[in-house]
Motif scaffolding. Structure first.
Motif, PDB file in Angstrom:
ATOM      1  N   PHE A 117      24.189  19.734  43.454  1.00  0.00           N
ATOM      2  CA  PHE A 117      23.028  20.628  43.890  1.00  0.00           C
ATOM      3  C   PHE A 117      23.375  22.069  43.340  1.00  0.00           C
ATOM      4  CE2 PHE A 117      22.286  16.787  46.473  1.00  0.00           C
ATOM      5  CZ  PHE A 117      20.795  16.791  46.497  1.00  0.00           C
ATOM      6  N   GLY A 118      24.714  22.251  43.010  1.00  0.00           N
ATOM      7  CA  GLY A 118      24.941  23.506  42.380  1.00  0.00           C
ATOM      8  C   GLY A 118      25.600  24.358  43.275  1.00  0.00           C
ATOM      9  N   ARG A 119      26.094  23.757  44.303  1.00  0.00           N
ATOM     10  CA  ARG A 119      26.769  24.552  45.675  1.00  0.00           C
ATOM     11  C   ARG A 119      28.210  24.256  45.853  1.00  0.00           C
ATOM     12  NH1 ARG A 119      22.216  21.636  49.278  1.00  0.00           N
ATOM     13  NH2 ARG A 119      20.439  22.498  48.319  1.00  0.00           N
ATOM     14  N   MET A 120      28.971  25.352  46.472  1.00  0.00           N
ATOM     15  CA  MET A 120      30.278  25.092  46.810  1.00  0.00           C
ATOM     16  C   MET A 120      30.467  26.457  47.706  1.00  0.00           C
ATOM     17  SD  MET A 120      32.417  26.623  43.477  1.00  0.00           S
ATOM     18  CE  MET A 120      34.200  26.168  44.351  1.00  0.00           C
ATOM     19  N   SER A 121      31.546  26.088  48.350  1.00  0.00           N
ATOM     20  CA  SER A 121      32.188  27.244  49.035  1.00  0.00           C
ATOM     21  C   SER A 121      32.281  28.453  48.339  1.00  0.00           C
ATOM     22  CB  SER A 121      33.535  27.053  49.878  1.00  0.00           C
ATOM     23  OG  SER A 121      34.171  27.964  50.634  1.00  0.00           O
ATOM     24  N   GLY A 122      31.876  29.719  48.673  1.00  0.00           N
ATOM     25  CA  GLY A 122      31.959  30.789  47.903  1.00  0.00           C
ATOM     26  C   GLY A 122      32.656  32.120  48.253  1.00  0.00           C
ATOM     27  N   ASP A 123      33.557  31.802  49.123  1.00  0.00           N
ATOM     28  CA  ASP A 123      34.478  32.911  49.514  1.00  0.00           C
ATOM     29  C   ASP A 123      35.619  33.071  48.426  1.00  0.00           C
ATOM     30  OD1 ASP A 123      37.397  32.009  50.721  1.00  0.00           O
ATOM     31  OD2 ASP A 123      35.747  30.435  50.747  1.00  0.00           O
ATOM     32  N   SER A 124      35.844  34.319  48.175  1.00  0.00           N
ATOM     33  CA  SER A 124      36.726  34.534  46.988  1.00  0.00           C
ATOM     34  C   SER A 124      38.122  34.164  47.038  1.00  0.00           C
ATOM     35  CB  SER A 124      36.832  36.327  46.856  1.00  0.00           C
ATOM     36  OG  SER A 124      37.632  36.772  48.179  1.00  0.00           O
ATOM     37  N   PHE A 125      38.836  33.808  48.227  1.00  0.00           N
ATOM     38  CA  PHE A 125      39.962  33.124  48.213  1.00  0.00           C
ATOM     39  C   PHE A 125      39.850  31.564  47.524  1.00  0.00           C
ATOM     40  CE2 PHE A 125      42.945  30.281  50.666  1.00  0.00           C
ATOM     41  CZ  PHE A 125      44.181  31.161  50.390  1.00  0.00           C
ATOM     42  N   THR A 126      38.684  30.924  48.085  1.00  0.00           N
ATOM     43  CA  THR A 126      38.588  29.628  47.860  1.00  0.00           C
ATOM     44  C   THR A 126      38.347  29.718  46.302  1.00  0.00           C
ATOM     45  OG1 THR A 126      37.729  29.032  50.033  1.00  0.00           O
ATOM     46  CG2 THR A 126      37.191  27.423  47.928  1.00  0.00           C
ATOM     47  N   ILE A 127      37.409  30.508  45.836  1.00  0.00           N
ATOM     48  CA  ILE A 127      37.006  30.473  44.220  1.00  0.00           C
ATOM     49  C   ILE A 127      38.210  30.784  43.538  1.00  0.00           C
ATOM     50  CG2 ILE A 127      35.708  31.630  42.528  1.00  0.00           C
ATOM     51  CD1 ILE A 127      34.011  29.862  44.457  1.00  0.00           C
ATOM     52  N   LYS A 128      39.253  31.490  43.959  1.00  0.00           N
ATOM     53  CA  LYS A 128      40.410  31.897  43.110  1.00  0.00           C
ATOM     54  C   LYS A 128      41.026  30.659  43.055  1.00  0.00           C
ATOM     55  CE  LYS A 128      44.470  34.734  42.931  1.00  0.00           C
ATOM     56  NZ  LYS A 128      44.621  34.780  41.446  1.00  0.00           N
ATOM     57  N   LEU A 129      41.679  30.284  44.289  1.00  0.00           N
ATOM     58  CA  LEU A 129      42.228  29.075  44.329  1.00  0.00           C
ATOM     59  C   LEU A 129      41.601  27.601  43.558  1.00  0.00           C
ATOM     60  CD1 LEU A 129      44.154  29.246  47.681  1.00  0.00           C
ATOM     61  CD2 LEU A 129      45.007  29.751  45.357  1.00  0.00           C
TER      62      LEU A 129
ATOM     63  N   VAL B  52      38.886  27.402  41.212  1.00  0.00           N
ATOM     64  CA  VAL B  52      38.258  27.458  40.005  1.00  0.00           C
ATOM     65  C   VAL B  52      39.020  27.902  38.995  1.00  0.00           C
ATOM     66  CG1 VAL B  52      36.258  28.633  38.979  1.00  0.00           C
ATOM     67  CG2 VAL B  52      36.161  27.730  41.419  1.00  0.00           C
ATOM     68  N   PHE B  53      39.930  28.984  39.332  1.00  0.00           N
ATOM     69  CA  PHE B  53      40.699  29.919  38.276  1.00  0.00           C
ATOM     70  C   PHE B  53      42.233  29.892  38.963  1.00  0.00           C
ATOM     71  CE2 PHE B  53      40.299  33.376  34.869  1.00  0.00           C
ATOM     72  CZ  PHE B  53      41.177  32.588  33.988  1.00  0.00           C
ATOM     73  N   PRO B  54      42.963  28.841  39.411  1.00  0.00           N
ATOM     74  CA  PRO B  54      44.231  29.128  40.115  1.00  0.00           C
ATOM     75  C   PRO B  54      45.122  29.830  39.373  1.00  0.00           C
ATOM     76  CG  PRO B  54      44.008  26.882  39.461  1.00  0.00           C
ATOM     77  CD  PRO B  54      42.449  27.442  39.282  1.00  0.00           C
ATOM     78  N   GLY B  55      45.284  29.745  37.794  1.00  0.00           N
ATOM     79  CA  GLY B  55      46.250  30.438  37.152  1.00  0.00           C
ATOM     80  C   GLY B  55      45.978  31.904  36.799  1.00  0.00           C
ATOM     81  N   SER B  56      44.899  32.443  37.247  1.00  0.00           N
ATOM     82  CA  SER B  56      44.587  33.794  37.139  1.00  0.00           C
ATOM     83  C   SER B  56      45.457  34.640  37.717  1.00  0.00           C
ATOM     84  CB  SER B  56      43.147  34.084  37.304  1.00  0.00           C
ATOM     85  OG  SER B  56      42.928  35.525  37.380  1.00  0.00           O
ATOM     86  N   SER B  57      46.129  35.733  37.059  1.00  0.00           N
ATOM     87  CA  SER B  57      46.972  36.650  37.798  1.00  0.00           C
ATOM     88  C   SER B  57      46.073  37.795  38.622  1.00  0.00           C
ATOM     89  CB  SER B  57      47.830  37.354  36.652  1.00  0.00           C
ATOM     90  OG  SER B  57      46.928  37.939  35.921  1.00  0.00           O
ATOM     91  N   ARG B  58      44.709  37.427  38.272  1.00  0.00           N
ATOM     92  CA  ARG B  58      43.894  38.767  38.997  1.00  0.00           C
ATOM     93  C   ARG B  58      43.944  38.656  40.479  1.00  0.00           C
ATOM     94  NH1 ARG B  58      40.089  41.452  36.125  1.00  0.00           N
ATOM     95  NH2 ARG B  58      39.903  40.939  33.819  1.00  0.00           N
ATOM     96  N   PRO B  59      43.748  39.698  41.405  1.00  0.00           N
ATOM     97  CA  PRO B  59      43.975  39.900  42.766  1.00  0.00           C
ATOM     98  C   PRO B  59      42.515  39.273  43.209  1.00  0.00           C
ATOM     99  CG  PRO B  59      43.424  42.056  41.994  1.00  0.00           C
ATOM    100  CD  PRO B  59      43.794  41.101  40.682  1.00  0.00           C
ATOM    101  N   GLU B  60      42.571  38.602  44.511  1.00  0.00           N
ATOM    102  CA  GLU B  60      41.366  38.004  45.121  1.00  0.00           C
ATOM    103  C   GLU B  60      40.458  39.291  45.028  1.00  0.00           C
ATOM    104  OE1 GLU B  60      39.988  36.433  49.606  1.00  0.00           O
ATOM    105  OE2 GLU B  60      42.233  36.613  48.968  1.00  0.00           O
ATOM    106  N   ALA B  61      40.500  40.423  45.309  1.00  0.00           N
ATOM    107  CA  ALA B  61      39.417  41.505  45.097  1.00  0.00           C
ATOM    108  C   ALA B  61      38.614  41.482  44.007  1.00  0.00           C
ATOM    109  CB  ALA B  61      40.027  43.008  45.365  1.00  0.00           C
ATOM    110  N   ASP B  62      39.336  40.885  42.882  1.00  0.00           N
ATOM    111  CA  ASP B  62      38.382  41.059  41.605  1.00  0.00           C
ATOM    112  C   ASP B  62      37.527  39.727  41.667  1.00  0.00           C
ATOM    113  OD1 ASP B  62      40.204  43.090  40.567  1.00  0.00           O
ATOM    114  OD2 ASP B  62      40.980  41.887  38.984  1.00  0.00           O
TER     115      ASP B  62
END
Length: 113
Positions: free
Chosen positions: A38-50, A52-62
């Motif tokens: 349905f195009g949904r998922m948990s949307g907190d930045s911590f979960t998204i970073k881990l 969707v893009f776990p290899g990113s060196s960007r901080p969670e704030a980004d």
């Protein structure tokens, strides 16, 4: 599935007015394969970073900034449920094939308003 029309989308290109726009655009494209039927998922930045893009060196704030800007240009809707921040990819169904056999979402629908 990402639609070919994404590159010419007004909403997608509206991100160009923000610093880090290429990161925001990349994050949006990486979100699509991670959402449910349905195009949904948990949307907190911590979960998204881990997730969707776990290899990113960007901080969670980004990631938090990116989610806010994706919401602002209406590519996604961020909303609260009883115990979570969730997101829904807007117009998800318009660009997906084979959704007739989708499984029920474990995430509540966004509010209508």
């Amino acid at each position: 599935m990402l639609s070919r029309s994404l590159g010419s989308s007004r909403r997608f290109n509206a991100l160009e007015r923000f610093p880090n726009s290429e990161f925001y655009q990349l994050l949006f494209t990486l979100l699509v394969p991670h959402v449910d039927d349905f195009g949904r998922m948990s949307g907190d930045s911590f979960t998204i970073k881990l997730q969707v893009f776990p290899g990113s060196s960007r901080p969670e704030a980004d990631f938090a900034d990116a989610l806010c800007h994706l919401h602002e240009v209406q590519l996604i809707t961020l909303y609260l449920t009883d115990d979570d921040i969730c997101l829904q990819v807007n117009k998800f169904e318009d660009h997906q094939q084979g959704l007739a056999n989708r499984t029920a979402s474990r995430i509540s629908s966004p509010p209508k308003d």
